[in-house]
Write a protein that holds these residues in place. Structure first.
Motif, PDB file in Angstrom:
ATOM      1  N   TRP A   1      31.236  36.531  40.451  1.00 37.00           N
ATOM      2  CA  TRP A   1      30.733  37.121  39.221  1.00 37.00           C
ATOM      3  C   TRP A   1      29.241  36.827  39.091  1.00 37.00           C
ATOM      4  CZ3 TRP A   1      33.473  40.221  36.031  1.00 37.00           C
ATOM      5  CH2 TRP A   1      34.860  40.150  36.026  1.00 37.00           C
ATOM      6  N   THR A   2      28.411  37.857  39.122  1.00 36.92           N
ATOM      7  CA  THR A   2      26.974  37.670  38.941  1.00 36.92           C
ATOM      8  C   THR A   2      26.329  38.974  38.495  1.00 36.92           C
ATOM      9  OG1 THR A   2      24.866  37.187  40.028  1.00 36.92           O
ATOM     10  CG2 THR A   2      26.648  38.001  41.433  1.00 36.92           C
ATOM     11  N   SER A   3      25.544  38.913  37.439  1.00 35.84           N
ATOM     12  CA  SER A   3      24.835  40.105  36.972  1.00 35.84           C
ATOM     13  C   SER A   3      23.696  40.478  37.896  1.00 35.84           C
ATOM     14  CB  SER A   3      24.301  39.873  35.554  1.00 35.84           C
ATOM     15  OG  SER A   3      23.455  38.732  35.521  1.00 35.84           O
TER      16      SER A   3
ATOM     17  N   SER B   1      22.636  31.967  44.360  1.00 39.87           N
ATOM     18  CA  SER B   1      22.195  30.717  43.741  1.00 39.87           C
ATOM     19  C   SER B   1      23.019  30.341  42.515  1.00 39.87           C
ATOM     20  CB  SER B   1      20.713  30.821  43.347  1.00 39.87           C
ATOM     21  OG  SER B   1      20.528  31.833  42.361  1.00 39.87           O
ATOM     22  N   ARG B   2      23.543  31.339  41.789  1.00 38.12           N
ATOM     23  CA  ARG B   2      24.208  31.041  40.523  1.00 38.12           C
ATOM     24  C   ARG B   2      25.297  32.080  40.261  1.00 38.12           C
ATOM     25  NH1 ARG B   2      22.412  27.862  36.347  1.00 38.12           N
ATOM     26  NH2 ARG B   2      20.341  27.727  37.286  1.00 38.12           N
ATOM     27  N   PHE B   3      26.557  31.666  40.281  1.00 32.35           N
ATOM     28  CA  PHE B   3      27.665  32.581  40.020  1.00 32.35           C
ATOM     29  C   PHE B   3      28.942  31.778  39.812  1.00 32.35           C
ATOM     30  CE2 PHE B   3      27.366  32.139  44.656  1.00 32.35           C
ATOM     31  CZ  PHE B   3      28.650  31.763  44.996  1.00 32.35           C
TER      32      PHE B   3
ATOM     33  N   THR C   1      30.014  44.134  38.905  1.00 32.29           N
ATOM     34  CA  THR C   1      30.259  42.787  38.400  1.00 32.29           C
ATOM     35  C   THR C   1      29.935  41.699  39.418  1.00 32.29           C
ATOM     36  OG1 THR C   1      32.584  42.984  39.059  1.00 32.29           O
ATOM     37  CG2 THR C   1      32.030  43.526  36.777  1.00 32.29           C
ATOM     38  N   GLY C   2      29.557  42.084  40.633  1.00 38.60           N
ATOM     39  CA  GLY C   2      29.214  41.078  41.630  1.00 38.60           C
ATOM     40  C   GLY C   2      29.598  41.494  43.034  1.00 38.60           C
ATOM     41  N   ILE C   3      29.936  40.501  43.845  1.00 39.49           N
ATOM     42  CA  ILE C   3      30.276  40.706  45.256  1.00 39.49           C
ATOM     43  C   ILE C   3      31.736  40.343  45.468  1.00 39.49           C
ATOM     44  CG2 ILE C   3      29.754  40.067  47.634  1.00 39.49           C
ATOM     45  CD1 ILE C   3      27.443  41.493  46.243  1.00 39.49           C
ATOM     46  N   GLU C   4      32.482  41.217  46.137  1.00 41.42           N
ATOM     47  CA  GLU C   4      33.880  40.929  46.444  1.00 41.42           C
ATOM     48  C   GLU C   4      34.038  40.624  47.928  1.00 41.42           C
ATOM     49  OE1 GLU C   4      37.156  43.088  44.950  1.00 41.42           O
ATOM     50  OE2 GLU C   4      36.147  43.716  43.095  1.00 41.42           O
ATOM     51  N   VAL C   5      34.872  39.608  48.212  1.00 47.82           N
ATOM     52  CA  VAL C   5      35.216  39.225  49.577  1.00 47.82           C
ATOM     53  C   VAL C   5      36.737  39.246  49.677  1.00 47.82           C
ATOM     54  CG1 VAL C   5      35.027  37.478  51.374  1.00 47.82           C
ATOM     55  CG2 VAL C   5      33.195  37.716  49.693  1.00 47.82           C
ATOM     56  N   HIS C   6      37.267  40.037  50.600  1.00 51.10           N
ATOM     57  CA  HIS C   6      38.713  40.146  50.791  1.00 51.10           C
ATOM     58  C   HIS C   6      39.072  39.744  52.217  1.00 51.10           C
ATOM     59  CE1 HIS C   6      39.610  43.200  47.321  1.00 51.10           C
ATOM     60  NE2 HIS C   6      38.732  42.277  46.971  1.00 51.10           N
ATOM     61  N   LEU C   7      40.073  38.884  52.355  1.00 53.77           N
ATOM     62  CA  LEU C   7      40.604  38.486  53.650  1.00 53.77           C
ATOM     63  C   LEU C   7      42.108  38.708  53.633  1.00 53.77           C
ATOM     64  CD1 LEU C   7      37.894  36.739  53.310  1.00 53.77           C
ATOM     65  CD2 LEU C   7      38.924  35.159  54.923  1.00 53.77           C
TER      66      LEU C   7
ATOM     67  N   PHE D   1      24.966  30.983  33.543  1.00 53.96           N
ATOM     68  CA  PHE D   1      24.755  30.946  32.088  1.00 53.96           C
ATOM     69  C   PHE D   1      25.795  31.846  31.427  1.00 53.96           C
ATOM     70  CE2 PHE D   1      20.436  30.406  33.931  1.00 53.96           C
ATOM     71  CZ  PHE D   1      20.246  29.072  33.557  1.00 53.96           C
ATOM     72  N   PRO D   2      26.429  31.386  30.351  1.00 54.72           N
ATOM     73  CA  PRO D   2      27.454  32.211  29.683  1.00 54.72           C
ATOM     74  C   PRO D   2      26.931  33.588  29.279  1.00 54.72           C
ATOM     75  CG  PRO D   2      27.508  29.967  28.835  1.00 54.72           C
ATOM     76  CD  PRO D   2      26.301  30.060  29.725  1.00 54.72           C
ATOM     77  N   SER D   3      25.680  33.647  28.862  1.00 54.19           N
ATOM     78  CA  SER D   3      25.124  34.928  28.404  1.00 54.19           C
ATOM     79  C   SER D   3      24.836  35.894  29.540  1.00 54.19           C
ATOM     80  CB  SER D   3      23.839  34.680  27.616  1.00 54.19           C
ATOM     81  OG  SER D   3      22.889  34.000  28.433  1.00 54.19           O
ATOM     82  N   SER D   4      24.904  35.419  30.783  1.00 55.57           N
ATOM     83  CA  SER D   4      24.581  36.282  31.922  1.00 55.57           C
ATOM     84  C   SER D   4      25.822  36.859  32.590  1.00 55.57           C
ATOM     85  CB  SER D   4      23.776  35.495  32.969  1.00 55.57           C
ATOM     86  OG  SER D   4      24.579  34.485  33.568  1.00 55.57           O
ATOM     87  N   HIS D   5      26.988  36.638  32.018  1.00 53.91           N
ATOM     88  CA  HIS D   5      28.221  37.171  32.610  1.00 53.91           C
ATOM     89  C   HIS D   5      28.168  38.695  32.621  1.00 53.91           C
ATOM     90  CE1 HIS D   5      32.444  36.853  33.847  1.00 53.91           C
ATOM     91  NE2 HIS D   5      32.651  37.927  33.108  1.00 53.91           N
ATOM     92  N   PRO D   6      28.491  39.341  33.740  1.00 53.55           N
ATOM     93  CA  PRO D   6      28.428  40.806  33.802  1.00 53.55           C
ATOM     94  C   PRO D   6      29.383  41.454  32.795  1.00 53.55           C
ATOM     95  CG  PRO D   6      28.702  39.852  35.996  1.00 53.55           C
ATOM     96  CD  PRO D   6      28.916  38.744  35.025  1.00 53.55           C
TER      97      PRO D   6
END
Length: 615
Positions: free
Chosen positions: A160-162, A304-306, A206-212, A338-343
């Motif tokens: 999860w990262t904006s 760096s932050r997620f 909403t961010g980057i997805e990784v599926h295995l 940061f809570p306010s940066s949630h996508p």
């Protein structure tokens, strides 16, 4: 297919024949290898340069070809690769070919442990995961495979990262980064696929997805290599790889203009309804100016932050699931977001009793198809209203196809669906693509169909209605066909953060309670002409032969109030009697600036789904 296998295998082996070796016979392998020699080679070369030089013709298709014997000198060289035919070739060879030609290193991702893990049936139900960990940087959902009992696992992770979608440039940089990571992963993903392991990376809003997915025994080995590759992008990406992938993405964006008109209609609808939906023009403009240095800097900022939200479903213990999650989080070591940066996925709230029309020419002038997409927006819904929408769509689907495509022959593509915008904003979608009729006509015929449909629904017998209810309930409560289908249903409610893992079963229970009168009230509330909560968006894509109607009904300048009409923003037309309330959208960005947005769904307390491993 199965019929073909019956020609090759005994009847009791037709299912397992292509996959299972019942008896290990090394002599058979040796016999086959002895035939893999240059003198037994048939080499086929296809090229336009051979045109006019062939002397034979294939019997059935008339394909021109020639047969040529491979020179003895060439065969001798291939048969003895350690002995070059000339001194010049000897000087070019730094090492003996017999030393350089060797088998690859042992594949350390091949599973050897296929034992099924044991688990407590009381702690882990068969139809929903449990929360294993919940920290500021990791939320881990775990579900043992207590249904299919296969030695496999599905691992799904969302970072999860904006940062991944906060601007058109970030959107393109995320896509570039994912493509570069996948390029570098090719070094080991082939070996992984040979061992029954598969991986996929993607970027989204909403961010980057990784599926295995694959055999559970060595899945953490694959996860570790993917994590190392993600971390190494800033230092290992080369200029030639960057330029090649940038060029590939540029062509992909350009080719969108040649996609089907119905794809352009979907795109236009999303531009109008989704709060942050970057246009293709914006993304192409951003891509043009991105440099290798931009990607290197972005790669560091992205990781760096997620917070990681992860679902691990399959043949692993809680300890093994925690170890897989730790490989990702400990390897990337993200800072707490940061809570306010949630996508957040915001959706435009259309006004009730208002119709909106967005028209534009088909991007590909050579395509003769026009298209119309209509969305009746309804908003966030409880399970009971979701059930009504599911049943209404089921009742509409077959007659819409039969009347609009088969009887009226409006177009080859007639499609209906339940549309979800953002995470939870529901609507009913209709789409027609036609080369014979313009989108305005298609819209009119859809409205006429909906008027007839209500009468059809009123005249439906109790037995007919109950038959449709039973069909929807059966579809919603149908057992999953495989573990992948089960995982996907769980992952859908994880990523939309509703965490209603038994959603389909619960909706099915609500559908069984629905009466015909309830469906009619729902239809009259949201869909019927003049309905109090009707919020309609019509996206109309005009092919060149229909382009003369694209401006029909649009007011280019404000009219006076003395005419009994007034105009609003962005080409709005309002009739004084309220009979024809239409807003013509000319610029989706400007339109969204003036519109309200649906409130976000409340955060769900997931503590009740947490598992206490100590007890």
């Amino acid at each position: 297919g199965l019929a073909g296998r019956m020609q090759l295998y005994p009847l009791h082996h037709v299912l397992s024949g292509p996959y299972k070796i019942y008896k290990y016979e090394p002599q058979h392998i040796t016999d086959i290898l002895e035939h893999l020699v240059p003198t037994n080679l048939l080499l086929m070369v296809s090229s336009k340069t051979f045109e006019g030089t062939t002397d034979l013709s294939e019997k059935w298709y008339g394909t021109a070809y020639s047969k040529t014997k491979i020179d003895d000198d060439v065969l001798q060289t291939w048969s003895n690769p350690s002995k070059s035919s000339t001194e010049e070739e000897n000087e070019k060879n730094d090492n003996d070919w017999s030393e350089r030609l060797r088998l690859p290193e042992r594949n350390d991702m091949i599973a050897t442990d296929f034992a099924l893990r044991q688990h407590d049936e009381m702690k882990f139900p068969k139809d929903e995961p449990r929360l294993l960990k919940d920290t500021p940087t990791l939320r881990l959902w775990y579900k043992p495979d207590n249904v299919f009992e296969m030695p496999k696992v599905n691992v799904m992770a969302l970072l999860w990262t904006s940062t991944a979608y906060d601007s058109p440039e970030s959107c393109v940089l995320s896509y570039l980064w994912v493509q570069i990571v996948q390029e570098h992963c090719n070094e080991f993903t082939y070996l992984a696929s040979m061992a029954g392991l598969h991986c996929d990376l993607s970027n989204g809003r909403t961010g980057i997805e990784v599926h295995l997915s694959g055999y559970n025994h060595k899945v953490n080995v694959l996860m570790e290599r993917i994590v190392h590759t993600m971390k190494d992008v800033p230092t290992k990406v080369k200029a030639d790889v960057f330029e090649r992938i940038k060029d590939k993405i540029g062509k992909e964006y350009q080719n969108f203009g040649f996609a089907h008109p119905y794809q352009h209609a979907f795109y236009g609808g999303d531009l109008c309804l989704e709060g942050t939906k970057w246009s293709m023009e914006d993304k192409m403009g951003a891509l043009e100016k991105i440099t290798l240095e931009d990607v290197q800097y972005f790669a560091k900022r992205l990781l760096s932050r997620f917070q990681v939200e992860m679902l691990i479903h399959g043949n692993v213990s809680t300890e093994e699931a925690s170890e897989i999650a730790a490989t990702l989080t400990n390897g990337l070591q993200p800072a707490e977001p940061f809570p306010s940066s949630h996508p957040n996925l915001r959706v435009v709230q259309l006004k009730s009793c208002q119709d909106y029309v967005y028209r534009f020419p088909e991007f590909n002038e050579g395509n003769t198809n026009s298209c119309m997409e209509v969305v009746y927006q309804m908003g966030p819904m409880e399970l009971s209203e979701n059930a009504l929408l599911s049943l209404l769509h089921h009742l509409l689907k077959e007659p819409a196809f039969n009347e609009l495509r088969t009887e009226e022959q409006l177009g080859y593509i007639v499609h209906t669906a339940v549309k979800t915008s953002g995470d939870n904003i529901k609507g009913l979608l209709f789409l027609i693509q036609s080369d014979g009729f313009d989108p305005i006509h298609l819209d009119e015929r859809l409205e006429a169909f909906l008027g007839r449909f209500r009468s059809t629904l009123v005249s439906m017998t109790p037995e007919q209605f109950q038959s449709n209810v039973d069909a929807v309930v059966k579809n919603l409560t149908e057992k999953n066909k495989n573990m992948g289908e089960e995982s996907s249903k769980y992952w859908q409610v994880v990523t939309n953060q509703s965490y209603i893992f038994r959603k389909f079963t619960l909706i099915g229970e609500e559908v069984s309670k629905i009466t015909k009168e309830m469906v009619l009230r729902f239809f009259d509330k949201y869909v019927a002409k003049g309905a109090p909560r009707r919020q309609k968006l019509s996206v109309q894509v005009f092919a060149s032969q229909h382009i003369e109607r694209i401006g029909e009904g649009v007011i280019s300048k404000p009219t006076s109030e003395a005419d009994g009409k007034e105009t609003g923003n962005d080409g709005e037309k309002k009739n004084g009697d309220g009979s024809d309330n239409v807003v013509f959208i000319t610029n989706p960005v400007e339109f969204k600036r003036q519109m309200s947005l649906f409130p976000l769904a409340k955060f769900v307390d997931v503590n009740e789904l947490a598992i206490d491993l100590a007890n």
